[in-house]
Design an enzyme around this catalytic site. Structure first.
Site, PDB file in Angstrom:
ATOM      1  N   HIS A   1       0.802  -1.233   0.000  1.00 11.49           N
ATOM      2  CA  HIS A   1       0.000   0.000   0.000  1.00 11.49           C
ATOM      3  C   HIS A   1       0.828   1.273   0.000  1.00 11.49           C
ATOM      4  CE1 HIS A   1      -4.090  -1.679   0.811  1.00 11.49           C
ATOM      5  NE2 HIS A   1      -3.390  -2.680   1.312  1.00 11.49           N
TER       6      HIS A   1
ATOM      7  N   LYS B   1      -8.300  14.237   4.198  1.00  9.05           N
ATOM      8  CA  LYS B   1      -7.442  13.049   4.195  1.00  9.05           C
ATOM      9  C   LYS B   1      -6.409  13.270   5.285  1.00  9.05           C
ATOM     10  CE  LYS B   1      -6.369  14.049  -0.136  1.00  9.05           C
ATOM     11  NZ  LYS B   1      -6.177  12.978  -1.081  1.00  9.05           N
ATOM     12  N   ARG B   2      -5.572  12.249   5.567  1.00  4.48           N
ATOM     13  CA  ARG B   2      -4.507  12.475   6.539  1.00  4.48           C
ATOM     14  C   ARG B   2      -3.666  13.685   6.130  1.00  4.48           C
ATOM     15  NH1 ARG B   2      -3.858   8.744  10.980  1.00  4.48           N
ATOM     16  NH2 ARG B   2      -1.847   9.736  11.210  1.00  4.48           N
TER      17      ARG B   2
ATOM     18  N   LYS C   1       0.912  14.819   0.585  1.00  8.51           N
ATOM     19  CA  LYS C   1      -0.452  15.094   0.126  1.00  8.51           C
ATOM     20  C   LYS C   1      -0.649  16.591  -0.152  1.00  8.51           C
ATOM     21  CE  LYS C   1      -2.290  11.180   2.802  1.00  8.51           C
ATOM     22  NZ  LYS C   1      -3.007  10.240   1.919  1.00  8.51           N
TER      23      LYS C   1
ATOM     24  N   THR D   1      -8.479   6.813  -1.975  1.00  7.67           N
ATOM     25  CA  THR D   1      -9.834   6.285  -2.129  1.00  7.67           C
ATOM     26  C   THR D   1     -10.839   7.406  -1.878  1.00  7.67           C
ATOM     27  OG1 THR D   1      -9.558   5.470   0.129  1.00  7.67           O
ATOM     28  CG2 THR D   1      -9.460   3.840  -1.640  1.00  7.67           C
TER      29      THR D   1
ATOM     30  N   LYS E   1     -14.501   8.566  -3.646  1.00 10.02           N
ATOM     31  CA  LYS E   1     -15.745   8.890  -2.932  1.00 10.02           C
ATOM     32  C   LYS E   1     -16.254  10.270  -3.338  1.00 10.02           C
ATOM     33  CE  LYS E   1     -13.951   5.995   0.698  1.00 10.02           C
ATOM     34  NZ  LYS E   1     -13.007   6.008   1.823  1.00 10.02           N
TER      35      LYS E   1
HETATM   36  C1  NBG Z   1      -2.471   3.840   1.904  1.00  2.21           C
HETATM   37  C2  NBG Z   1      -2.072   4.724   0.718  1.00  2.21           C
HETATM   38  C3  NBG Z   1      -3.299   5.221  -0.031  1.00  2.21           C
HETATM   39  C4  NBG Z   1      -4.193   4.044  -0.386  1.00  2.21           C
HETATM   40  C5  NBG Z   1      -4.507   3.243   0.862  1.00  2.21           C
HETATM   41  C6  NBG Z   1      -5.343   2.028   0.563  1.00  2.21           C
HETATM   42  C7  NBG Z   1      -0.992   3.107   3.733  1.00  2.21           C
HETATM   43  C8  NBG Z   1       0.249   2.404   4.104  1.00  2.21           C
HETATM   44  N1  NBG Z   1      -1.257   3.228   2.442  1.00  2.21           N
HETATM   45  O1  NBG Z   1      -2.916   5.893  -1.191  1.00  2.21           O
HETATM   46  O2  NBG Z   1      -1.310   5.803   1.170  1.00  2.21           O
HETATM   47  O3  NBG Z   1      -5.370   4.484  -0.983  1.00  2.21           O
HETATM   48  O4  NBG Z   1      -3.316   2.793   1.470  1.00  2.21           O
HETATM   49  O5  NBG Z   1      -4.740   1.218  -0.381  1.00  2.21           O
HETATM   50  O6  NBG Z   1      -1.708   3.543   4.597  1.00  2.21           O
END
Ligand code: NBG
Length: 830
Positions: free
Chosen positions: A372, A563-564, A569, A671, A675
């Site tokens: 991920h 988002k975080r 980002k 994601t 949404k």
């Molecule tokens: C996160 C990514 C995102 C991705 C999500 C779900 C981790 C390690 N990775 O871009 O930063 O959408 O995983 O796949 O949290």
């Protein structure tokens, strides 16, 4: 909607536990209020009422759950075991109502009793057992697995404290512990008999068994008990109800009796506390893990319990250990559960007494791995001495796996020592580490990334050597999101409008949204579309006023980034744009800037200083902009605190513009981008993660693209990127940065934001300055389009119509075909 209920829906089957009619629900609700909560309506609190309703719905869900278990026990289908250290399910009640198809009946039942369903729904506290996208994807996948009637279990950790609650004080983030279970959790059941003892520490001994075979025995110095807690995951309008099984750590004995008998009461209690600490708290990501042994304990703890649970179930189904991989398809959600490789080997070798070849065959046949992230700091590695102390047997096994693996590498690539060093599970440079991605990659049959671009980059960078060795192992499965929660539940206005026009098939097959394309230019449909959006924006505006005390204009363009908070980002790039608009208006108040409301939401890791400073910057800037009479009604900046699933459900429907502006090559997928677009927002974004595919699907004309792509980012960096040169050449950018430096945004404090500015002008690792102008130009195109409402609305409709690919149902179908080789096992509920 409730007026159109059929007579059967009104009356029902008169079954207190399973009936789905209005009368059944009313009766059951009152019954649960009385017998479960021990309250009569006159004295019931909102929480009592919520609990009674949750229990009423739970009974109906359990009904499916029992049938599902029966079906699996009888048919013994191949089962997906989704191993994830994080799940972010969001509130359960509304989702279960939707899956059961009884939202309208329940609303009616409650209103006849004088209660409001939405008010009770808002009572529910969500289990924040994840950091962000990764945990939410796991929950979307569980929803899709159940909805597609695929047998599956989600295995994870029942943290006592999930992700912290974010409270803003004087513009700074502060963290409050999340006490998500303080009012009880009606959705889980404890299974005190499903328990496993998990060993830690100690040493190993070798010997021969009764048949003279070489055996290793692990003598631990600490044992902790794992207890199962099950939460039902009901599929949408189907009989299948899978479960999420989370493990809680407990002491093996309430007290250490030996210590207790010696009068050492405190030590006895201390040991108990130490055991329970293992599942105490979720670790925030974006912080170095070095030395966090508790985290490794958590990982091993939940993995060991889960694997033994699977072996037990496999045995109950009459299976043999050597066929385990035929029964279960185990998915590692990132490397957090990667210790499963060594633990499954150990269980098969030491406890089930298979030989090495068979044990390895079964292990590697069962396990697959999803990556991920490519961020180097997020690739997990554990210091070897620390690892060996906690898991001595596993270290031996990893040595053996590595030895055999490196032999294979040497045979394939003779005289390539550098390659062997890069691929080794054990990092040998300086301090020694166990590299979890390598461990997962060696054992897995399938390795996938979460968007096309990410999977490509994975093959070219982090796992390049593995791609050369085993190209056939690699595949891509682009992420998806569940349209049930993120459209039907969160945006009922949009869901109803869509269903009126094209029927409700889109809830099961999201590609049906294509049928909306033909209405993109239909004036009446456009009017209704805008009305739906406006209602959602008014709702969010109300929430903003309540939580933040800022009044925003629902007619303005809602420009949202939630988002975080992370430098890659680039929330601060967004700030630079707003600042640019602000300075334009200050210079020339007559200039044409359409009214915009900028909304930010997201948590920063508690130890991530720069991310926290970005939150402060947003607040400081908001204070200036929101109180400046020159721009007052044209620009508003809001930070929506405590971004979580529940809040997000109000945010997505209200966005006009979705900010997906990460530096290309850094966001694995994203994601939230899906949404937002699925709820009718247009995207402004870079060619990063799943943005690339979203743009392909919705059409390049319907996506605001800017910035360098991943190759250009790499080239620029390798040529020697000098951010200051952008500052020197671009007076508008310079003015914005100077404005921050001047202290204007910090009540005259010229030092506060220096670390940020130094970072940007010094090395700017995420290339904000390089992308600035392109971003601002692109934002001007956004404003121009916004001034032409029919053109904007047309694109909004087309965005939704073409988002069918991004359902998590599609992702799950691809995992089933490409990775798991699992088929549905439909459940009949009678
Ligand atoms: C996160 C990514 C995102 C991705 C999500 C779900 C981790 C390690 N990775 O871009 O930063 O959408 O995983 O796949 O949290």
């Amino acid at each position: 909607m409730s007026d159109s209920l059929k007579s059967t829906e009104l009356a029902g089957s008169h079954d207190l536990r399973t009936g789905l009619g209005v009368e059944d629900i009313k009766q059951a609700f009152l019954d649960n209020l009385f017998y479960q909560m021990n309250r009569v309506p006159a004295v019931a609190t909102k929480n009592d009422l919520y609990m009674a309703l949750a229990m009423t719905v739970r009974d109906r869900v359990f009904h499916s759950s029992v049938h599902t278990i029966e079906n699996y026990a009888e048919r013994k289908p191949r089962v997906v075991a989704y191993l994830s250290a994080e799940f972010l399910p969001g509130p359960h009640l509304a989702n279960n109502l939707l899956s059961l198809g009884i939202t309208a009946q329940t609303r009616r039942a409650l209103s006849e009793l004088g209660y409001d369903l939405d008010e009770l729904l808002s009572q529910e506290e969500e289990p924040g057992l994840g950091n962000g996208g990764l945990g939410r994807v796991a929950s979307c996948f569980l929803d899709s697995l159940a909805s597609l009637e695929v047998p599956a279990v989600g295995y994870g950790i029942r943290y006592e404290f999930g992700i912290f609650d974010q409270v803003i004080k004087d513009g700074w983030q502060t963290e409050i512990t999340d006490k998500w279970r303080r009012f009880g959790n009606p959705w889980e059941i404890c299974r005190p008999v499903i328990v496993y003892d998990v060993n830690f520490g100690g040493s190993t001994e070798t010997g021969r068994d009764e048949l003279g075979r070489y055996r290793v025995h692990w003598i631990p110095d600490n044992v902790v008990k794992g207890v199962a807690y099950d939460t039902p995951i009901l599929g949408y309008r189907v009989g299948t109800c899978n479960m999420m099984r989370l493990w809680k750590a407990e002491a093996i004995e309430s007290f250490d009796f030996a210590a207790f008998n010696h009068g050492d009461y405190y030590r006895a209690v201390e040991d108990k506390m130490k055991s329970e600490n293992i599942t105490k708290v979720l670790y925030p990501n974006d912080e170095p893990l070095q030395g966090k042994i508790l985290r490794l304990q958590q990982q091993f703890f939940f993995v060991s319990c889960s694997l033994r649970d699977m072996l037990r179930i496999h045995g109950l189904f009459g299976g043999k250990p050597e066929n385990f991989h035929e029964q279960f398809a185990i998915q590692l959600n990132d490397t957090h559960p990667a210790i499963a490789v060594a633990e499954l080997l150990r269980l098969l070798l030491d406890e089930h007494r298979l030989d090495w070849e068979t044990a390895w065959y079964v292990t590697s046949g069962a396990i697959a791995y999803t990556n991920h992230t490519l961020l180097p700091e997020a690739l997990e590695k554990w210091s070897l001495p620390l690892f060996g102390q906690l898991l001595p047997r596993h270290l031996e096994l990893i040595y053996e796996v590595n030895h055999r693996f490196l032999e294979e590498v040497r045979t394939r690539f003779p005289d390539d020592g550098a390659r062997v060093r890069r691929m080794s599970i054990i990092e040998e440079s300086g301090e020694r580490y166990i590299r979890m991605a390598q461990l997962a990659a060696v054992a897995s049959q399938h390795i996938n990334g979460v968007a096309e671009l990410h999977s490509d980059l994975l093959k070219k960078t982090v796992l390049q050597d593995f791609t050369q060795l085993w190209p056939e192992k690699f595949c891509n499965v682009t992420n998806g999101v569940t349209p049930r929660r993120f459209v039907a539940m969160s945006n009922p206005g949009l869901a109803n409008l869509v269903t009126e026009r094209i029927g409700d098939g889109w809830l099961r097959d999201l590609t049906e949204l294509r049928k909306l394309e033909k209405f993109a230019d239909d004036g009446e449909f456009q009017r209704e579309w805008c009305e739906v959006k406006l209602v959602a924006k008014r709702n969010l505006a109300k929430l903003i006023e309540r939580r933040v005390g800022v009044r925003v204009n629902p007619e303005s363009l809602f420009d949202i980034q939630s988002k975080r908070i992370h430098e890659y980002k680039r929330q601060h790039l967004n700030v630079l744009h707003i600042l640019t608009l602000y300075l334009r208006l200050k210079r020339d108040p007559g200039t044409n800037v359409p009214a915009r409301t900028f909304v930010f939401g997201g948590k920063a890791a508690p130890g991530y200083v720069m991310a926290k400073l970005v939150i402060k910057l947003i607040h400081a800037f908001a204070e200036v902009v929101n109180n400046d009479p020159v721009v007052r009604d044209r620009l508003k900046v809001v930070f929506f605190p405590d971004y979580n699933v529940k809040n997000a459900q109000h945010i997505f429907p209200a966005a006009d513009l979705s900010e997906q502006i990460s530096t290309a090559g850094f966001e694995a997928s994203g994601t939230g981008n899906m949404k937002f677009s699925l709820n009718g927002a247009l995207t402004i974004g870079t060619l990063d993660g799943a943005n690339v595919e979203i743009r392909e699907e919705v059409g390049t004309d319907n996506f605001f693209l800017f910035g360098l792509d991943a190759d250009q980012v790499r080239d620029l960096k390798s040529r020697g990127y000098r951010p200051r040169s952008y500052y020197e050449r671009n007076p508008v950018l310079a003015e914005a940065l100077d404005c921050i430096a001047s202290g204007t945004l910090a009540r005259g404090d010229t030092k506060l934001f220096h670390p940020l500015l130094d970072n940007l002008l010094g090395d700017d690792p995420f290339l904000l300055l390089a992308d600035y102008q392109s971003y601002v130009d692109c934002q001007d195109k956004v404003s121009a389009l916004w001034s032409n409402p029919p053109a904007w609305t047309r694109k909004s409709i087309l965005n939704v119509a073409r988002m069918g690919k991004f359902s998590s149902d599609r992702s799950i179908r691809q995992y089933c075909e490409r990775v798991w080789k699992v088929t549905p096992s439909p459940v009949n509920v009678t």
